[in-house]
Design a protein around this motif. Sequence first.
Motif, mmCIF file in Angstrom:
data_model
loop_
_atom_site.group_PDB
_atom_site.id
_atom_site.type_symbol
_atom_site.label_atom_id
_atom_site.label_comp_id
_atom_site.label_asym_id
_atom_site.label_seq_id
_atom_site.Cartn_x
_atom_site.Cartn_y
_atom_site.Cartn_z
ATOM 1 N N LYS A 295 4.820 -9.277 5.613
ATOM 2 C CA LYS A 295 4.138 -10.239 5.936
ATOM 3 C C LYS A 295 3.682 -10.936 4.592
ATOM 4 C CE LYS A 295 1.692 -7.542 8.339
ATOM 5 N NZ LYS A 295 2.853 -6.401 8.595
ATOM 6 N N ARG A 296 3.758 -12.398 4.530
ATOM 7 C CA ARG A 296 2.991 -13.027 3.576
ATOM 8 C C ARG A 296 1.699 -13.049 3.428
ATOM 9 N NH1 ARG A 296 5.227 -17.115 0.707
ATOM 10 N NH2 ARG A 296 7.110 -17.244 2.341
ATOM 11 N N LEU A 297 1.160 -12.730 2.142
ATOM 12 C CA LEU A 297 -0.206 -12.772 2.108
ATOM 13 C C LEU A 297 -0.903 -14.124 2.042
ATOM 14 C CD1 LEU A 297 0.454 -9.809 0.927
ATOM 15 C CD2 LEU A 297 -1.284 -10.226 -0.751
ATOM 16 N N PRO A 298 -2.182 -14.249 2.434
ATOM 17 C CA PRO A 298 -2.767 -15.663 2.743
ATOM 18 C C PRO A 298 -3.028 -16.088 1.036
ATOM 19 C CG PRO A 298 -4.582 -13.844 3.028
ATOM 20 C CD PRO A 298 -3.065 -13.361 3.091
ATOM 21 N N PHE A 299 -2.872 -17.355 0.825
ATOM 22 C CA PHE A 299 -2.977 -17.882 -0.261
ATOM 23 C C PHE A 299 -4.618 -17.696 -0.766
ATOM 24 C CE2 PHE A 299 -5.000 -21.618 -2.721
ATOM 25 C CZ PHE A 299 -4.534 -21.448 -3.825
ATOM 26 N N LEU A 300 -5.586 -17.857 0.063
ATOM 27 C CA LEU A 300 -7.069 -17.614 -0.198
ATOM 28 C C LEU A 300 -7.851 -16.948 0.875
ATOM 29 C CD1 LEU A 300 -9.475 -18.102 -2.289
ATOM 30 C CD2 LEU A 300 -9.754 -20.157 -1.003
ATOM 31 N N PRO A 301 -7.694 -15.605 0.723
ATOM 32 C CA PRO A 301 -8.327 -14.727 1.951
ATOM 33 C C PRO A 301 -9.677 -14.936 1.930
ATOM 34 C CG PRO A 301 -7.650 -13.486 0.189
ATOM 35 C CD PRO A 301 -7.323 -14.608 -0.233
ATOM 36 N N HIS A 302 -10.408 -15.308 2.802
ATOM 37 C CA HIS A 302 -12.024 -15.446 3.003
ATOM 38 C C HIS A 302 -12.743 -13.948 2.956
ATOM 39 C CE1 HIS A 302 -11.702 -19.789 3.279
ATOM 40 N NE2 HIS A 302 -10.773 -19.698 4.220
ATOM 41 N N ARG A 303 -12.053 -13.185 3.616
ATOM 42 C CA ARG A 303 -12.516 -11.645 3.712
ATOM 43 C C ARG A 303 -11.486 -10.660 3.527
ATOM 44 N NH1 ARG A 303 -16.796 -10.207 8.190
ATOM 45 N NH2 ARG A 303 -17.941 -11.689 6.843
ATOM 46 N N ILE A 304 -11.676 -10.035 2.723
ATOM 47 C CA ILE A 304 -10.854 -8.655 2.135
ATOM 48 C C ILE A 304 -11.240 -7.293 2.947
ATOM 49 C CG2 ILE A 304 -9.440 -7.546 0.420
ATOM 50 C CD1 ILE A 304 -9.938 -9.969 -1.396
ATOM 51 N N GLY A 305 -10.327 -6.685 3.639
ATOM 52 C CA GLY A 305 -10.737 -5.371 4.136
ATOM 53 C C GLY A 305 -10.275 -4.358 2.924
ATOM 54 N N LEU A 306 -11.430 -3.472 2.381
ATOM 55 C CA LEU A 306 -11.036 -2.597 1.174
ATOM 56 C C LEU A 306 -11.053 -1.180 1.785
ATOM 57 C CD1 LEU A 306 -10.200 -2.010 -1.612
ATOM 58 C CD2 LEU A 306 -12.839 -2.462 -2.053
ATOM 59 N N ILE A 307 -10.182 -0.274 1.610
ATOM 60 C CA ILE A 307 -10.200 1.066 2.019
ATOM 61 C C ILE A 307 -10.103 1.909 0.687
ATOM 62 C CG2 ILE A 307 -9.189 3.081 3.424
ATOM 63 C CD1 ILE A 307 -7.987 0.979 5.010
ATOM 64 N N THR A 308 -11.025 2.567 0.573
ATOM 65 C CA THR A 308 -11.255 3.208 -0.877
ATOM 66 C C THR A 308 -12.354 4.462 -0.681
ATOM 67 O OG1 THR A 308 -11.285 2.933 -3.249
ATOM 68 C CG2 THR A 308 -12.924 1.683 -1.920
ATOM 69 N N ILE B 259 4.854 7.056 -0.347
ATOM 70 C CA ILE B 259 5.618 6.154 0.563
ATOM 71 C C ILE B 259 4.967 4.893 1.098
ATOM 72 C CG2 ILE B 259 6.628 6.245 3.014
ATOM 73 C CD1 ILE B 259 7.567 9.313 2.334
ATOM 74 N N LEU B 260 3.570 4.824 1.154
ATOM 75 C CA LEU B 260 2.963 3.772 1.626
ATOM 76 C C LEU B 260 3.287 2.768 0.722
ATOM 77 C CD1 LEU B 260 0.576 2.668 3.216
ATOM 78 C CD2 LEU B 260 -1.091 3.284 1.481
ATOM 79 N N ASP B 261 3.431 2.664 -0.366
ATOM 80 C CA ASP B 261 3.882 1.643 -1.359
ATOM 81 C C ASP B 261 5.217 0.785 -0.652
ATOM 82 O OD1 ASP B 261 1.971 2.237 -2.951
ATOM 83 O OD2 ASP B 261 3.042 2.913 -4.597
ATOM 84 N N GLU B 262 6.059 1.611 0.015
ATOM 85 C CA GLU B 262 7.535 1.242 0.430
ATOM 86 C C GLU B 262 7.023 0.512 1.663
ATOM 87 O OE1 GLU B 262 9.978 1.280 -1.179
ATOM 88 O OE2 GLU B 262 9.330 3.119 -2.572
ATOM 89 N N VAL B 263 6.165 0.894 2.662
ATOM 90 C CA VAL B 263 5.841 0.197 3.760
ATOM 91 C C VAL B 263 4.986 -1.220 3.769
ATOM 92 C CG1 VAL B 263 4.766 0.459 5.989
ATOM 93 C CG2 VAL B 263 6.283 2.488 4.954
ATOM 94 N N ALA B 264 4.032 -0.977 2.593
ATOM 95 C CA ALA B 264 3.117 -1.977 2.588
ATOM 96 C C ALA B 264 3.710 -3.423 2.440
ATOM 97 C CB ALA B 264 2.081 -1.669 1.382
ATOM 98 N N ASP B 265 2.888 -4.620 2.500
ATOM 99 C CA ASP B 265 3.474 -5.823 2.460
ATOM 100 C C ASP B 265 3.725 -6.293 0.904
ATOM 101 O OD1 ASP B 265 3.993 -6.670 5.297
ATOM 102 O OD2 ASP B 265 1.466 -6.271 5.207
ATOM 103 N N LEU B 266 2.873 -5.673 0.155
ATOM 104 C CA LEU B 266 2.812 -5.994 -1.217
ATOM 105 C C LEU B 266 2.280 -4.524 -1.834
ATOM 106 C CD1 LEU B 266 2.958 -7.810 -3.698
ATOM 107 C CD2 LEU B 266 0.509 -8.271 -3.345
ATOM 108 N N ARG B 267 2.990 -4.070 -3.006
ATOM 109 C CA ARG B 267 2.565 -2.944 -3.814
ATOM 110 C C ARG B 267 1.968 -3.373 -5.086
ATOM 111 N NH1 ARG B 267 4.402 -0.018 -8.533
ATOM 112 N NH2 ARG B 267 3.538 2.118 -8.271
ATOM 113 N N ALA B 268 1.121 -2.985 -5.513
ATOM 114 C CA ALA B 268 0.215 -3.231 -6.554
ATOM 115 C C ALA B 268 0.158 -2.117 -7.331
ATOM 116 C CB ALA B 268 -1.412 -3.645 -6.461
ATOM 117 N N SER B 269 0.237 -2.032 -8.951
ATOM 118 C CA SER B 269 0.346 -1.057 -9.740
ATOM 119 C C SER B 269 -0.798 -0.235 -9.789
ATOM 120 C CB SER B 269 1.067 -1.388 -10.895
ATOM 121 O OG SER B 269 0.276 -2.518 -11.404
ATOM 122 N N THR B 270 -1.891 -0.933 -9.795
ATOM 123 C CA THR B 270 -3.221 -0.329 -9.935
ATOM 124 C C THR B 270 -4.225 -1.274 -8.944
ATOM 125 O OG1 THR B 270 -3.829 -2.088 -11.949
ATOM 126 C CG2 THR B 270 -2.726 0.125 -12.361
#
Length: 418
Positions: free
Chosen positions: A137-150, A248-259
């Motif tokens: 899925k395409r990421l929104p240009f300007l997300p108003h709210r980001i869900g963060l799991i950490t 494997i989550l990197d492969e399924v995710a819509d975008l993989r970030a290195s950090t």
Amino acid sequence: MAIEQGPPTAEDPWPVALLGAKLRDWIDRLGVAWVEGEITQWNVAGGNVYGKLKDIEVDATVSFSIWSSVRSRVPSDLKQGARVVAAVKPNYWVKGGSLTMQVVEMKHVGLGDLLERLERLRRALAEEGLFDPARKKRLPFLPHRIGLITGKDSDAEKDVKRNAQLRWPQVEFRTVHTAVQGDRAVAEVTAAIQELDADPEVDVIIVARGGGDFQNLLGFSDEGLVRAASAAATPIVSAIGHEADRPILDEVADLRASTPTDAAKRVVPDVAEELANVRQARARLGLRLSHTLSVEADRIAALRSRPALASTAWLVDTRAEEVARDLSRARELLDRRIERSHSEVGHLTGRLRALSPRDTLRRGYAIVQTSSGAVLRGADELDGATPVHVTLGTGTAVGTLEADGPGPDGSGPDGSGS
């Protein structure tokens, strides 16, 4: 004292000690067994280790103990979350009535075995199409709210929030703190993905964790977690480990970030950079518009300088001779047509007069008609004195006629009337 070995009955039951001894003897015959699992508890007391080992696939746990004499022979870096194979000997403690697993030997699971299992899972998921770029899925240009799991108070959380807010101060976060390694990580991260995906105000979800060793990242290759991420309707960004790490989550995710820092930069646009892009676009648009207007102005000036537009009198001047010539020609043709028509009218008039009965009458002839209007052609048509109407060359007359014998041609002698 000898212990009675007979079958127990309600009248002759076994003593508890006998039951415990039989259990101990039966369990002792099981010998040593190699098992594989994940350490979920690791407590050191008096030089001994007391812990728990959890099955990798299903919800099953056993307690184990490592005596101080054996501890020196196991790897020193073993801890909670480690995946191991262990040689355990079941031991039933008669006095306490408890079953424990005494560890004879313990070691990390071979990386080759783990990599082979992960590779099999990776191939199976790829065949299902979970890695297909068309699914991402395409990421929104300007997300108003980001869900963060950490993890709570983790460096990953600080890196994501700090870099995101530096790029776009108005960005909002909904953070779900979970375990990012160990036995709770898979269940908590999976639940967090489902929770944030159900929130309509969350535009994108980032799963972030700092670097770690290979085994600490195994939870992010869990099949259940990966399938939950694949089923989410909200775009998911995986920021697990560093550039070299590839769960494997990197492969399924819509975008993989290195950090985690890279995730913040790729999810949130830089407000300063975007404003600069807008200014550049406006400047380019202004230059293009000015150039277009200048070119069109020059084109209009060139058109206005042409003789055709500089003076409109030339249109009349160049056509005046043609108009005069056409007018003269038209008059000539009209006069000729009138003259020819006049001649034709004269000719037709002469013919008409030659054929006209009135001109015949003017030469001395007359038309005699009875009162009924019948024209008399011979005297034999008269019946005595017959009233007649006579039409002459000029005027008419009435009277009576009477036959007076036949004339030279068989009619009356002179056709005179009375």
